[in-house]
Design a protein around this motif. Sequence first.
Motif, short mmCIF file in Angstrom:
data_model
loop_
_atom_site.label_atom_id
_atom_site.label_comp_id
_atom_site.label_asym_id
_atom_site.label_seq_id
_atom_site.Cartn_x
_atom_site.Cartn_y
_atom_site.Cartn_z
N HIS A 722 0.83 -1.12 -0.22
CA HIS A 722 0.00 0.06 -0.07
C HIS A 722 0.90 1.29 0.09
N VAL A 723 0.69 2.10 -0.74
CA VAL A 723 1.40 3.46 -0.91
C VAL A 723 0.54 4.60 -0.48
N TYR A 724 1.25 5.40 0.64
CA TYR A 724 0.23 6.37 1.19
C TYR A 724 1.11 7.74 0.98
N TYR A 732 8.20 7.16 11.12
CA TYR A 732 8.62 5.75 11.12
C TYR A 732 9.77 5.72 10.31
N SER A 733 10.63 4.62 10.68
CA SER A 733 11.90 4.35 9.70
C SER A 733 11.78 3.39 9.15
N SER A 734 12.39 2.97 8.16
CA SER A 734 12.15 1.79 7.05
C SER A 734 12.41 0.40 7.86
N GLY A 735 11.41 -0.52 7.55
CA GLY A 735 11.83 -1.59 8.39
C GLY A 735 11.02 -1.67 9.56
N GLN A 736 10.26 -0.71 10.10
CA GLN A 736 9.64 -0.46 11.42
C GLN A 736 8.30 -1.15 11.18
N SER A 737 7.71 -1.95 11.94
CA SER A 737 6.36 -2.94 12.05
C SER A 737 5.34 -1.64 12.75
N ILE A 738 4.28 -1.76 12.00
CA ILE A 738 3.51 -0.78 12.79
C ILE A 738 1.99 -1.53 12.20
N SER A 739 1.11 -1.02 13.45
CA SER A 739 -0.33 -1.58 13.17
C SER A 739 -1.03 -1.29 11.85
N LEU A 740 -2.13 -1.94 11.43
CA LEU A 740 -2.92 -1.48 10.35
C LEU A 740 -3.72 -0.10 10.79
N VAL A 741 -4.02 0.12 11.67
CA VAL A 741 -4.66 1.34 12.08
C VAL A 741 -3.55 2.54 12.22
N GLU A 742 -2.19 2.46 12.55
CA GLU A 742 -1.23 3.37 12.42
C GLU A 742 -1.14 3.60 10.96
N ALA A 743 -1.18 2.25 9.95
CA ALA A 743 -0.78 2.57 8.78
C ALA A 743 -1.64 3.51 8.08
N GLU A 744 -3.03 3.44 8.55
CA GLU A 744 -4.18 4.17 7.69
C GLU A 744 -3.95 5.65 8.26
N LYS A 745 -3.33 5.76 9.20
CA LYS A 745 -3.14 7.43 9.78
C LYS A 745 -2.19 8.08 9.13
N ILE A 746 -1.09 7.21 8.54
CA ILE A 746 -0.05 7.96 7.73
C ILE A 746 -0.46 9.01 6.51
N GLY A 747 -1.41 8.70 6.04
CA GLY A 747 -1.74 9.61 4.92
C GLY A 747 -2.94 8.98 4.17
N ARG A 748 -3.15 9.70 2.90
CA ARG A 748 -4.08 9.23 1.71
C ARG A 748 -3.64 8.19 1.06
N ARG A 749 -4.33 6.99 1.04
CA ARG A 749 -3.79 5.85 0.23
C ARG A 749 -4.47 5.93 -1.23
N VAL A 750 -3.17 5.77 -1.98
CA VAL A 750 -3.09 6.23 -3.47
C VAL A 750 -3.54 4.78 -4.07
N PRO A 751 -4.50 4.98 -5.06
CA PRO A 751 -5.12 3.66 -5.84
C PRO A 751 -4.02 3.06 -6.45
N ALA A 752 -4.00 1.78 -6.32
CA ALA A 752 -2.87 1.04 -7.27
C ALA A 752 -3.31 0.52 -8.55
N VAL A 753 -2.65 0.69 -9.61
CA VAL A 753 -3.20 0.18 -11.00
C VAL A 753 -2.48 -1.31 -11.38
N SER A 754 -1.77 -1.82 -10.35
CA SER A 754 -1.30 -3.24 -10.35
C SER A 754 -0.44 -3.45 -9.10
N ASN A 755 -0.06 -4.65 -9.05
CA ASN A 755 0.90 -4.98 -7.67
C ASN A 755 2.00 -4.44 -7.58
N ARG A 756 2.58 -3.48 -8.83
CA ARG A 756 3.81 -2.80 -8.72
C ARG A 756 3.75 -1.38 -9.07
N GLU A 757 2.64 -0.91 -9.35
CA GLU A 757 2.46 0.44 -9.58
C GLU A 757 1.22 1.35 -9.19
#
Length: 1008
Positions: A722-724, A732-757
Motif C-alpha cells: 500500500h502506498v500512502y 517511522y523508519s524503514s523496516g519498522q512494524s506498525i499496526s494497520l490502524v497506524e498505517a491508515e493514519k499515515i496519509g491518503r492511500r493512493v489507488p494501485a493500478v497493479s501490484n507494482r505501480e
Amino acid sequence: MFRPNYYLLLELDCGEKSTAKIEAAIIAKQAEWSRDRNHPKKGREAQQYLGLLTDIRKVMGNAEDREKESRECRELRQQAEKAAYADLDRHIGTVAARGHLFESEVAQLVQQFKGRFIEAEIRKRIKVPIRKDSRPEGASRPELDTSTAKEIENRLKIIAKKDLYDFLDLPQSTSHDQLLNRARELDSDARKNNNKSAEVTAQAELAGFCLRVFKSEEERERYDNTLAMCGLREMDGQIRMAGASKKIDARAMESLLKEAGSRGVTPDEARAYICAFASKQGWAVEVPHGDGPDRVHACGACGVINATEATVCASCGEPLWIACPSCQTRNASETVICPRCGFKVGNAALVRRMERDAQRSLGDGDFTAAERYVREAEELWNDSPSLRKLRDQLHEHKLQNQERLQKNADTAKKLQDAMIHKRFAEAQALVIDVAHCDPNYAKLNEYRGQIEKAINEAHGHVDRARLEERNGRIDEAVNAYGDALRACDDYPDAQRGLEKHPPKPPANLRAVALVAGIDLNWQATPSRGPAKYVVVRKTGAPPVSHTDGKEVAVTSATNITDADAPSGQPVFYAVYTDRGGVLSSSSAASQGVVRLAEVGELTATSGENRISLNWRLPGGVQGIEVWRNSGDAPRARNEGASLHVPGVVSTCVDDKLKNGTLYGYRVITVFRGINGESLYSQGVTCEAIPSELPKVVNDLSVTQDQGELRATWTPPSIGTVHVYATPAKIAYSSGQSISLVEAEKIGRRVPAVSNREIRDKLNNIRLLYLVPVTVSGTTAVVGQQVLMSCLGDVQDLRVQVRDGRLIAQWQWPADCSMVSISLRTDTFSTGPEDSRIALFTRHHYEHHGKFEHDVPQSAQIYLTVYAALKDGVGWVYASGTGSGARRRCEVGTRQTVLYWVRGKGDGGAGKTRFELLLKADSEITLPALILVGKPEGLPLAPTNGTVVLNLPNGTMCAEGKRVSLAFKIDRSDRFWRFRLFAVNECDNQWLELMESDKLGGIFPPLFG
C-alpha cells in the motif's frame, strides 16, 4: 616625457590584441603622418609621431606592455567620456534654466558637441520639454486665435472664473499631466450631469477647451501668452492717461510696469507693449533707471510678478523659490520642470494645497478624504518632512478612531447582551454610553422603552414583596421578589430582598462513576421561587463552600454528567441552591467517588510468532491487566490467559505464538477505590494474526509528467504494498512494524493500478512524501519513504563570461523564492549539494537583475540552477535536469559574433532599406550594441558616423542561427559603410564583433 596612448593614437579598440591588425594600423598611420610632415599646422605633430614609430612597435609587440597600454586606454576613454558628459550637462543646464529648450538650441548643442556625442545621446540627457521655434527673435509671441480666446472668455464669465487655471482650480505652475487629468474629471462630471443649464453647458465646453489648450506645451504657451496680452490690453485706458501729455515719463512707466506685474506680465513684455502703443500715438517714452521692476519673477501659484528679493508672493503668500526634491536644485516657483533632473517642481503649490486639505479633513474626522489627499500629494512629490508628518498624524488619528470605534462596538455588544439576559439595570447605564457615542444607534429608543417597562414592573413586584414581609407572609414575599427578578434579572432591590431569605439546599446528592464521567443527580430544593443549582467539585476532600473547589456547572436541572472529572482520583461534590443570586447556606454533599477510564488508542502490531500491543494510559491508573484468547477476544476479566505486564506501562509483547492464528486481547485498567480496594474497568479489545514479516520496499521510484505522478516498485514475495501520500515526513523508519490502524493514519492511500505501480493526479501539489507499506494479514512494515518535489525547474537559463566574471540570468518558477547554484568544470552536477557555489534568493536576483560569480581557471564550465522550496523542515529542490536549468559555457576564448549588412531595395518616403545579419558559433545573449553608418568611409568609433540601428541589451543569438534586423537610412548617392560597436566599452573584453568577409560591408546606393 609625455607621450600619447598608442591605442588612441592608432585609433584601435582598447581590447584589440591581433598583431596583424595592429601592424596594419601602424602602417596606415605612418603613411598619413608622412603626408602631413610639411603641413603648416599638422607638420610638427606628424614629425613627432613619426619619431615614436620604433617605440610604438616595441610596446604594441610586447604582450605585457600592450596589456598595460590597453588598460590605460580604457581609463583615458572613461575619463574623457565622464568629462564630456559633465561638460554637456553644464551646457544643457544653462540653456534649460527657463524650463524648456527650443529646437534651434538643441541644434546648436548638437553642432557644438559634434564628434563627441550623437544627437540621440544629447536629447536623452535633456530633461525639460523641447519646443519648436515659434517665432524669429523680436517677433510677437504666438497666441490663441481671436475667436477661440473670445469663446473661452465668454464661458468663463458665465461661471465667474477669470481663466482656465481658475476654472480647473489649479495653480498656474501645475504640471501638464495634472492639468489634463483635472480637465478630464470636469469633462466627465459635466457629461454625467443631465441638468443642461447654462452653467453646466459652459463647464462642459470649458473642459473641452482645457483638453485642447493643455494637450501640449506649445498650446499651453499660446494660452499663457493670450492671458498676458489680455491683461495688457485691459491697461489701454491707464496707458492713455499716462500719455495724456504726449509723453510717458519714467515715474508713469514704472507705475504701469508694476500694474502689469500684478496681472502676471513680465517687465520686458509690458515695456514692449507700452512702447508699441506709444509709438502708434506718436508719444515719447522715458525708460526708468535702476533695477526696479526689471529684477522680478512670477509666482507659480497665482502668476503675480514679484521683486527678486521677495521670498513669498505679495499676492497669495506662497513661496517664490522651490527646492527640487529629486536633485535639490533651487527653482523659481513658476518653473514647471526642473532643468537639471526633469522633476515636475511646478506641482509644489498644488502639493501644499493638498497638505492643507488633508489637515482640514483630519480636523473634521474625515480620514478617507485625508488619506486621499496625502496619497495624491505623495504621488506628485518625493518624500518630504511635511508629508511624512502628515502620514504619521493620519496613522495616529486612524488608530485612535479605530480604538474609539472598537470601544463603541464593545459597549453596544454589552448592551445587547444585557437586553437578551434581562439585566435591565445594567442596560440602563449602557444606553447612556451608547447614546453618547452614537446618537443615531438604531435600537436606542426601542431599548429605552423596554428598559423603562421592565424596571417599572420589577419595582411594582418589590413593593408587593415588602408588603407581604410586613404582613409576615415570607413565602409570598419571596415569590414577589422572584417575580421582580424575572422582569429584571439584576434589579438591586429584589436581590437585597432575597438576601434576607436564603433558599434551602437540595437533598440526596448521588455520584456514580462511569467511563464517560461522573453521573450526578439530586432532589430539588423545597424553597419557593425560581432556583438554579451550583455544582462544585473538589479532589481529595468534600467542598466546604461554593468557592472551595472547581465550579462544574450552574443549571436549573437536577442531574448532570461531569465529563471532565479526573480519572483515578477520589472526587467529592457539593450542590448549592441559587435563588436570584442568593445561595443556600448549606449544600447537598456526595460521598467520594473514583472515576474509571480505559486505555486509549489500543493497537496490535503483528510480527513473526509475536504480537505487540500498544496503548495510551489514562490518568491515575494503578495497574494494567492483559487477557488473551485464541479465536476472539476475552468477554470479561479472568477469561483466557493472563499476560505478564510489568507495572504501569503502555506496551506489552506477546511472543511464542503460532503464525496464521487469530488472537484476541482485552486490556483492563486497575484503579484504587476510596477505601483502598481495587477497581477494574470493563476493558477494551483488539485482534491480530502473527505471521512472517513481509519484505520491505526500498526501491520505490517516482516520476511525474503533465500533472500526473507514477510510482513503481519490485513486488515483495510476501504481502501487498500500500502506498500512502502525505505532505509531511513521517516519524517511522524503514523496516519498522506498525499496526494497520497506524498505517491508515499515515496519509491518503493512493489507488494501485497493479501490484507494482500506482498513478495519481498532482493537483498543484508542491511537495509530497510517498510511503510504501507492505501488509500481510494484520502485519504491516514501513518501507523507504520518498520525497517527490513537484517544483518546476527554472527556465531560459542564460550564461555569459565577461571580464573574468560569470553572469547568469533565468526565469523563476512560481512560488519559488531561492535557488541553489552548482558549478563544475567537467560535467553537470548530480544534485543541488554537488559543487554548490551559492544559495541565491529571488529578492537579490530582482534587485541586481542577474547572478555574478568569479570564473574558475578552466576552458569550459557547467552551470546548473536548482529551484528550491521550503517544506517546513528544510529545503527541497527541483530536479535541475530540464534544458532551461543547465548550461555549458566556453571560458578560455572571446566569443565572436559575425555580422554583415545587405541592401533590400527602396523603402519609400526617401529611405533606403537595409538588413543587419548576425550569427554566432554558440548561444549568446548580446549586450547593448549600435550600428554606425558613414558615407564614403568606415566608422572608426561609435561617434564617427551616424547611428542607424540600436540593439537593446538581451538580444539572443542562437547557435548557428541567423538574426535579421531591418533598418532604413536617408536616400543618398554615395557609398555607405557600416560598423557594429558595443555601447559599453567593457563588453569588448569578452565579445568580438567581426564583419563578414562575404560582402565586405560596402553597399552602393539603391534606387529600387
